[in-house]
Design a protein around this motif. Structure first.
Motif, mmCIF file in Angstrom:
data_model
loop_
_atom_site.group_PDB
_atom_site.id
_atom_site.type_symbol
_atom_site.label_atom_id
_atom_site.label_comp_id
_atom_site.label_asym_id
_atom_site.label_seq_id
_atom_site.Cartn_x
_atom_site.Cartn_y
_atom_site.Cartn_z
ATOM 1 N N SER A 29 0.684 -1.215 -0.053
ATOM 2 C CA SER A 29 0.001 -0.101 0.049
ATOM 3 C C SER A 29 0.761 1.230 -0.121
ATOM 4 O O SER A 29 0.205 2.446 -0.467
ATOM 5 C CB SER A 29 -1.038 0.072 1.169
ATOM 6 N N THR A 30 2.194 1.149 0.213
ATOM 7 C CA THR A 30 3.186 2.207 0.297
ATOM 8 C C THR A 30 4.135 2.204 -0.635
ATOM 9 O O THR A 30 4.272 1.107 -1.259
ATOM 10 C CB THR A 30 3.710 2.406 1.872
ATOM 11 N N ARG A 77 3.095 16.661 5.509
ATOM 12 C CA ARG A 77 1.724 16.861 5.369
ATOM 13 C C ARG A 77 1.067 15.714 4.612
ATOM 14 O O ARG A 77 -0.114 15.557 4.408
ATOM 15 C CB ARG A 77 1.452 18.311 4.912
ATOM 16 N N LEU A 78 1.936 15.027 3.885
ATOM 17 C CA LEU A 78 1.601 13.848 2.992
ATOM 18 C C LEU A 78 1.717 12.571 3.850
ATOM 19 O O LEU A 78 1.511 11.459 3.393
ATOM 20 C CB LEU A 78 2.346 13.744 1.609
ATOM 21 N N GLY A 79 2.240 12.592 5.224
ATOM 22 C CA GLY A 79 2.350 11.529 5.916
ATOM 23 C C GLY A 79 3.705 10.687 5.400
ATOM 24 O O GLY A 79 3.765 9.552 6.059
ATOM 25 N N ALA A 80 4.400 11.334 4.861
ATOM 26 C CA ALA A 80 5.831 10.798 4.378
ATOM 27 C C ALA A 80 6.972 11.036 5.388
ATOM 28 O O ALA A 80 6.904 11.789 6.137
ATOM 29 C CB ALA A 80 6.116 11.365 3.084
ATOM 30 N N ASP A 101 0.691 9.015 -3.624
ATOM 31 C CA ASP A 101 1.553 10.425 -3.644
ATOM 32 C C ASP A 101 2.824 10.180 -4.424
ATOM 33 O O ASP A 101 3.667 11.166 -4.230
ATOM 34 C CB ASP A 101 1.684 10.790 -2.266
ATOM 35 N N LEU A 102 3.105 9.043 -4.917
ATOM 36 C CA LEU A 102 4.569 8.764 -5.568
ATOM 37 C C LEU A 102 4.838 9.889 -6.646
ATOM 38 O O LEU A 102 5.985 10.600 -6.576
ATOM 39 C CB LEU A 102 4.402 7.598 -6.375
ATOM 40 N N LEU A 103 3.866 10.442 -7.453
ATOM 41 C CA LEU A 103 4.334 11.394 -8.347
ATOM 42 C C LEU A 103 4.478 12.790 -7.814
ATOM 43 O O LEU A 103 5.029 13.809 -8.443
ATOM 44 C CB LEU A 103 3.257 11.510 -9.501
ATOM 45 N N SER A 104 4.193 13.027 -6.552
ATOM 46 C CA SER A 104 4.301 14.347 -5.851
ATOM 47 C C SER A 104 5.898 14.182 -5.113
ATOM 48 O O SER A 104 6.762 15.238 -5.009
ATOM 49 C CB SER A 104 3.435 14.533 -4.546
ATOM 50 N N PHE A 105 6.083 12.962 -4.805
ATOM 51 C CA PHE A 105 7.547 12.736 -4.113
ATOM 52 C C PHE A 105 8.564 12.964 -4.845
ATOM 53 O O PHE A 105 9.821 13.451 -4.541
ATOM 54 C CB PHE A 105 7.488 11.197 -3.573
ATOM 55 N N VAL A 106 8.551 12.663 -6.349
ATOM 56 C CA VAL A 106 9.509 12.784 -7.340
ATOM 57 C C VAL A 106 10.108 14.251 -7.345
ATOM 58 O O VAL A 106 11.219 14.644 -7.144
ATOM 59 C CB VAL A 106 8.960 12.465 -8.736
ATOM 60 N N PRO A 107 9.304 15.293 -7.259
ATOM 61 C CA PRO A 107 9.706 16.802 -7.475
ATOM 62 C C PRO A 107 10.396 17.262 -6.126
ATOM 63 O O PRO A 107 11.141 17.986 -6.229
ATOM 64 C CB PRO A 107 8.562 17.569 -8.141
ATOM 65 N N LEU A 108 9.379 16.557 -4.877
ATOM 66 C CA LEU A 108 10.359 16.881 -3.650
ATOM 67 C C LEU A 108 11.607 16.537 -3.529
ATOM 68 O O LEU A 108 12.379 17.175 -3.055
ATOM 69 C CB LEU A 108 9.444 16.193 -2.495
ATOM 70 N N LEU A 109 12.039 15.271 -3.819
ATOM 71 C CA LEU A 109 13.237 14.824 -3.796
ATOM 72 C C LEU A 109 14.313 15.497 -4.826
ATOM 73 O O LEU A 109 15.446 15.709 -4.553
ATOM 74 C CB LEU A 109 13.567 13.177 -3.920
ATOM 75 N N ALA A 197 9.939 1.452 -5.508
ATOM 76 C CA ALA A 197 9.443 0.174 -5.239
ATOM 77 C C ALA A 197 8.012 0.589 -4.550
ATOM 78 O O ALA A 197 8.074 0.986 -3.788
ATOM 79 C CB ALA A 197 10.302 -0.786 -4.563
ATOM 80 N N GLY A 198 7.071 -0.517 -4.983
ATOM 81 C CA GLY A 198 5.667 -0.436 -4.359
ATOM 82 C C GLY A 198 4.705 -0.514 -5.565
ATOM 83 O O GLY A 198 5.073 -1.033 -6.651
ATOM 84 N N PRO A 199 3.668 -0.261 -5.359
ATOM 85 C CA PRO A 199 2.387 -0.337 -6.443
ATOM 86 C C PRO A 199 2.614 0.895 -7.478
ATOM 87 O O PRO A 199 2.070 1.582 -7.496
ATOM 88 C CB PRO A 199 1.245 -0.178 -5.591
ATOM 89 N N VAL A 200 3.804 0.794 -8.187
ATOM 90 C CA VAL A 200 4.277 1.758 -9.179
ATOM 91 C C VAL A 200 3.470 1.390 -10.368
ATOM 92 O O VAL A 200 3.567 0.270 -10.985
ATOM 93 C CB VAL A 200 5.860 1.698 -9.348
ATOM 94 N N GLU A 201 3.068 2.548 -11.160
ATOM 95 C CA GLU A 201 2.826 2.286 -12.461
ATOM 96 C C GLU A 201 4.062 2.902 -13.357
ATOM 97 O O GLU A 201 4.315 4.306 -13.418
ATOM 98 C CB GLU A 201 1.498 3.284 -12.714
ATOM 99 N N PRO A 202 4.712 2.211 -13.994
ATOM 100 C CA PRO A 202 5.986 2.509 -14.467
ATOM 101 C C PRO A 202 6.133 3.788 -15.265
ATOM 102 O O PRO A 202 6.871 4.495 -15.351
ATOM 103 C CB PRO A 202 6.570 1.152 -15.253
ATOM 104 N N ASP A 203 5.155 3.667 -16.486
ATOM 105 C CA ASP A 203 5.159 4.965 -17.425
ATOM 106 C C ASP A 203 5.049 6.182 -16.683
ATOM 107 O O ASP A 203 5.815 7.155 -17.175
ATOM 108 C CB ASP A 203 4.045 4.539 -18.433
ATOM 109 N N ALA A 204 3.988 6.237 -15.890
ATOM 110 C CA ALA A 204 3.680 7.677 -15.045
ATOM 111 C C ALA A 204 4.807 8.023 -14.330
ATOM 112 O O ALA A 204 5.609 9.166 -14.340
ATOM 113 C CB ALA A 204 2.414 7.609 -14.277
#
Length: 427
Positions: A29-30, A77-80, A101-109, A197-204
């Motif tokens: 789930s994460t 604020r995203l619980g990360a 929230d993966l697609l939000s994490f990418v620009p944060l890092l 790693a996780g429930p990743v949609e690779p193309d996105a």
């Protein structure tokens, strides 16, 4: 034994040389996202020893658009959870949170890695934090014993013999300009792996990474000279310590050398679990230590077969004698059938558990890309482990004992322990 079927990893290389890896784990789930940079203490000159670690700390203290407080808030604020670490061969930045929230994490890092501003006032505050961390290391018998062990392995002149945390004089001196210069020189896209790693949609995910990291300069490959094994004994006595921390080790093949697999199995045979010869003899039968362990620390440029234990000062000599006897028995008689089967099964379980742990899989993927330039089939690694024969394990011990050992001692070190070590091990 073959591994359970896993979703295939996805690998892409951006035009600037940055590698992107998606490891689908749809049952989770994460999600875990990491940025690995091929730069660490092995890439530092003596004058810059410790700068990778300082850069890692300071990256969270401000960027061109966010201050320290905003960086923390944007993630939390995203619980990360956001973290980072520095090692000998790499620096890494991590974030874990909800898969949505993966697609939000990418620009944060990406902002932390690409746009650190290293504010001068924050540098002075964080300098004190790192000096406190260094003081904790300097007062820890285990930590100073491992530092002494690395010096014994590789000497003081090569970066492999220096601590990752760096040298006090450097930490006290580093300027904002030096940090910026180091990032500009070392943080090139060809030295970066961004992996999730996780429930990743690779193309996105791939598109998000390209949008965030696509403009990163390519840079040049970060190369370092592999160290030569020296061997010998180094020690650091600590006033007020009641324990003698012992770290004993031998050279092993590196990650790129397939022979390292036999060393990994040999380490498990000797010291994995309470029924292993090391734990059974040292702790259960003789009461010489509360904790003892044996591991094979195999990295792209270095490899160490490590035995560690903490014992009372008055028992250190007996500990040394018994460890030497256990090693010699393995070299002369070879592994017993039950012990080898036990070690092999323990390594199988560890291997499979690693496939279930996102952090382990991400780091393994980055190491493979940095070392081999590709992702290897996990089944091949398990097959190599199962293919190691008893004779190969016996040869590991015999060859180690024929070459110089390295010994690091910390804490309450008896005056004559050095003499005993010199008598027991081929320095």
């Amino acid at each position: 034994m073959s591994l359970p079927a896993l979703p295939a990893p996805h690998l892409a290389t951006l035009p600037n040389g940055l590698r992107v890896v998606a490891l689908p784990m749809p049952w989770r789930s994460t999600v875990s996202l990491s940025v690995y940079i091929r730069t660490g203490s092995l890439h530092e000159s003596q004058r810059l020893a410790g700068i990778s670690h300082v850069v890692e700390h300071m990256a969270f203290k401000g960027t061109a658009t966010r201050d320290c407080q905003r960086i923390n808030l944007d993630a939390e604020r995203l619980g990360a959870e956001v973290n980072a670490h520095t090692d000998k061969d790499h620096t890494a930045f991590h974030i874990e949170g909800l898969a949505e929230d993966l697609l939000s994490f990418v620009p944060l890092l990406a902002d932390i890695v690409l746009n650190p501003s290293f504010p001068a006032d924050e540098l002075e505050r964080e300098r004190q934090v790192i000096l406190h961390e260094l003081a904790e290391v300097e007062e820890d018998p285990a930590a100073v014993a491992f530092q002494a062990f690395d010096r014994a392995c590789y000497g003081r002149r090569h970066a492999a013999g220096r601590p990752v945390i760096g040298l006090r004089a450097n930490i006290e001196r580093f300027s904002r300009e030096e940090l910026l210069g180091y990032v500009q020189a070392q943080y090139g896209a060809c030295n970066v792996v961004v992996a999730a790693a996780g429930p990743v949609e690779p193309d996105a995910f791939m598109r998000a990474v390209e949008a965030a990291f696509g403009g990163m300069p390519r840079g040049e490959p970060n190369l370092a000279t592999p160290p030569e094994w020296i061997g010998g004994i180094q020690q650091c006595r600590l006033a007020g310590s009641s324990q003698c921390q012992v770290v004993l080790g031998f050279e092993t093949p590196t990650l790129a050398d397939k022979r390292h697999v036999a060393h990994v199995l040999a380490a498990a045979l000797l010291g994995e679990g309470m029924s292993s010869p090391l734990l059974d003899e040292i702790r259960e039968r003789r009461g010489l230590a509360y904790y003892a362990a044996c591991t094979a620390d195999v990295l792209p440029m270095t490899g160490q077969f490590v035995i560690e234990a903490a014992t009372a000062s008055k028992q250190a000599a007996e500990l040394f004698t018994e460890v030497a006897r256990l090693l010699r028995r393995q070299a002369d008689e070879g592994p017993d059938k039950v012990g080898l089967a036990r070690a092999r099964r323990q390594m199988q379980v560890r291997f499979l558990r690693g496939l279930e742990q996102p952090g382990r899989r991400l780091e393994a993927a980055a190491q493979e890309l940095f070392t081999f330039g590709e992702l290897r089939d996990a089944n091949e690694g398990l097959e190599r482990l199962l293919a190691v024969r008893p004779k190969q394990v016996q040869e590991v011990f015999a060859k180690m004992l024929a070459r110089p050992a390295a010994v690091g001692l910390g804490g309450s070190v008896p005056a004559k322990l050095r003499e005993q070590a010199q008598a027991l091990w081929a320095f």
